[in-house]
Motif scaffolding. Structure first.
Motif, PDB file in Angstrom:
ATOM      1  N   ALA A 144       0.848  -1.193   0.000  1.00 53.05           N
ATOM      2  CA  ALA A 144       0.000   0.000   0.000  1.00 53.05           C
ATOM      3  C   ALA A 144       0.880   1.238   0.000  1.00 53.05           C
ATOM      4  O   ALA A 144       2.041   1.197   0.434  1.00 53.05           O
ATOM      5  N   ILE A 145       0.323   2.331  -0.490  1.00 55.03           N
ATOM      6  CA  ILE A 145       1.000   3.618  -0.439  1.00 55.03           C
ATOM      7  C   ILE A 145       0.340   4.437   0.659  1.00 55.03           C
ATOM      8  O   ILE A 145      -0.869   4.680   0.619  1.00 55.03           O
ATOM      9  N   ARG A 146       1.135   4.794   1.667  1.00 57.61           N
ATOM     10  CA  ARG A 146       0.637   5.506   2.840  1.00 57.61           C
ATOM     11  C   ARG A 146       1.440   6.774   3.037  1.00 57.61           C
ATOM     12  O   ARG A 146       2.629   6.858   2.669  1.00 57.61           O
ATOM     13  N   SER A 147       0.813   7.759   3.666  1.00 57.43           N
ATOM     14  CA  SER A 147       1.544   8.961   4.070  1.00 57.43           C
ATOM     15  C   SER A 147       1.719   8.951   5.576  1.00 57.43           C
ATOM     16  O   SER A 147       0.891   8.418   6.313  1.00 57.43           O
ATOM     17  N   GLU A 158       9.071   1.687   2.910  1.00 57.56           N
ATOM     18  CA  GLU A 158      10.106   2.211   2.021  1.00 57.56           C
ATOM     19  C   GLU A 158       9.704   3.626   1.592  1.00 57.56           C
ATOM     20  O   GLU A 158       8.670   3.823   0.950  1.00 57.56           O
ATOM     21  N   LYS A 159      10.505   4.606   1.952  1.00 53.38           N
ATOM     22  CA  LYS A 159      10.186   6.002   1.651  1.00 53.38           C
ATOM     23  C   LYS A 159      10.246   6.262   0.149  1.00 53.38           C
ATOM     24  O   LYS A 159      11.177   5.844  -0.543  1.00 53.38           O
ATOM     25  N   LEU A 160       9.226   6.965  -0.360  1.00 48.96           N
ATOM     26  CA  LEU A 160       9.161   7.300  -1.776  1.00 48.96           C
ATOM     27  C   LEU A 160       9.511   8.761  -2.034  1.00 48.96           C
ATOM     28  O   LEU A 160      10.382   9.062  -2.842  1.00 48.96           O
ATOM     29  N   SER A 265       5.933  12.022   4.639  1.00 43.58           N
ATOM     30  CA  SER A 265       6.389  11.514   3.348  1.00 43.58           C
ATOM     31  C   SER A 265       5.416  10.440   2.873  1.00 43.58           C
ATOM     32  O   SER A 265       4.590   9.941   3.645  1.00 43.58           O
ATOM     33  N   TYR A 266       5.531  10.099   1.607  1.00 46.84           N
ATOM     34  CA  TYR A 266       4.796   8.944   1.084  1.00 46.84           C
ATOM     35  C   TYR A 266       5.707   7.721   1.153  1.00 46.84           C
ATOM     36  O   TYR A 266       6.905   7.800   0.861  1.00 46.84           O
ATOM     37  N   TYR A 267       5.110   6.597   1.541  1.00 48.76           N
ATOM     38  CA  TYR A 267       5.845   5.341   1.688  1.00 48.76           C
ATOM     39  C   TYR A 267       5.115   4.221   0.944  1.00 48.76           C
ATOM     40  O   TYR A 267       3.875   4.238   0.840  1.00 48.76           O
ATOM     41  N   LEU A 268       5.895   3.277   0.442  1.00 46.49           N
ATOM     42  CA  LEU A 268       5.346   2.009  -0.013  1.00 46.49           C
ATOM     43  C   LEU A 268       5.520   1.029   1.138  1.00 46.49           C
ATOM     44  O   LEU A 268       6.652   0.823   1.604  1.00 46.49           O
ATOM     45  N   VAL A 269       4.431   0.451   1.614  1.00 48.62           N
ATOM     46  CA  VAL A 269       4.495  -0.392   2.805  1.00 48.62           C
ATOM     47  C   VAL A 269       3.931  -1.776   2.508  1.00 48.62           C
ATOM     48  O   VAL A 269       3.075  -1.950   1.642  1.00 48.62           O
ATOM     49  N   TRP A 270       4.456  -2.756   3.243  1.00 48.95           N
ATOM     50  CA  TRP A 270       3.880  -4.098   3.212  1.00 48.95           C
ATOM     51  C   TRP A 270       4.080  -4.718   4.584  1.00 48.95           C
ATOM     52  O   TRP A 270       4.809  -4.185   5.429  1.00 48.95           O
TER      53      TRP A 270
END
Length: 293
Positions: A144-147, A158-160, A265-270
């Motif tokens: 998911a993409i989370r802020s 993982e920071k985007l 920041s926006y992150y890709l998370v799992w």
């Protein structure tokens, strides 16, 4: 001369019974009757000329010969299963399910997704949009993409990109209103996003200006506020990477060049309970490279 293999059906029955140490459980594992498992094990014992199990009052136990045989075939059966799994996936596309915010999907991800599919033809990305945090325990989602600040203990993050906010409005709105300094925004209609409800307050506080919250229009999603701004309805506070295209096309302008960084920041998370797939790592690399460009 090549040694002939033992009969494979009896060997599989033995492997299941030895792994589970139960003829009943082996029958369930193989979807046959317990009598069938016992018969197959007896066939293998007759073939080898040794007893493989000790029949106990409440179960079974491997003999020394049974232990030696099981140690030798356990990894072989796993290798067969792994090889079959690889072959069964050959020729299929990997499906990568990503949950994202509505505005992130509409304004950044979806317009660029064709490039990902062009570069990685074997992977199909499926996007769902939601403001709610993903539940990896119950949802069939890979990432998911989370802020936020990246401090989710149950997630690998993982920071985007850092979130930068800039005021934006239509060129006509800017021409028709006296906006030359940040204080001038106190007297115009502000467009708010309920998804980022405190952004304007943070922006005014960063300028050390009193925040006048009564004059404004509120939208469920940030993308709706950006559209309203482009139609001359007021000034929206936009995430910079989401409106760069609209600024380049002349649909929006920013009255002030400097951006405001709220610290998120926006992150890709799992889930930190799962290892990322090759497809997910490719997606992470692609999204970072694309953002850098």
């Amino acid at each position: 001369m090549k040694q002939p293999l033992p009969p494979l059906n009896p060997l599989k029955a033995f492997e299941s019974a030895a792994r589970l140490l139960s003829l009943t459980a082996a029958a369930e594992d193989l979807n046959v009757s317990q009598v069938a498992v016992s018969r197959q094990v007896k066939v293998l014992e007759d073939y080898l000329g040794v007893a493989l199990f000790k029949r106990l009052h409440r179960g079974i136990e491997l003999t020394d010969e049974g232990k030696e045989l099981f140690d030798g075939i356990e990894s072989a059966f796993q290798d067969i299963a792994d090889a079959a799994r690889k072959v069964s996936r050959r020729g299929r596309r990997d499906i990568l399910s990503i949950q994202s915010y509505t505005t992130f999907s509409q304004r950044w991800l979806i317009p660029r997704l064709a490039d990902f599919h062009k570069r990685f033809e074997a992977t199909e990305v499926r996007i769902s949009s939601s403001l709610k945090p993903v539940d990896f325990e119950t949802q069939n989602i890979d990432a998911a993409i989370r802020s936020g600040f990246g401090d989710w203990p149950e997630l690998h993050a993982e920071k985007l990109v850092d979130i930068e906010l800039i005021p934006v409005c239509s060129p006509e709105f800017l021409e028709n209103h006296q906006i030359s300094k940040p204080e001038d925004l106190q007297g115009v209609t502000l467009l708010h996003s309920l998804a980022r409800n405190h952004d304007w307050e943070g922006w005014f506080n960063s300028k050390k200006i009193a925040f006048n919250n009564h004059k404004g229009i509120r939208f469920d999603y940030s993308s709706s506020a950006y559209e309203a701004a482009s139609m001359g309805m007021g000034v929206a506070l936009a995430v910079k990477v989401f409106v760069e295209g609209m600024i380049e096309k002349g649909q929006l302008v920013s009255p002030f060049p400097e951006s405001y960084k709220p610290g998120e920041s926006y992150y890709l998370v799992w889930s930190n309970k799962a290892s990322p797939s090759d497809a997910l790592l490719k997606f992470l690399k692609w999204i970072r490279e694309t953002m850098e460009r």
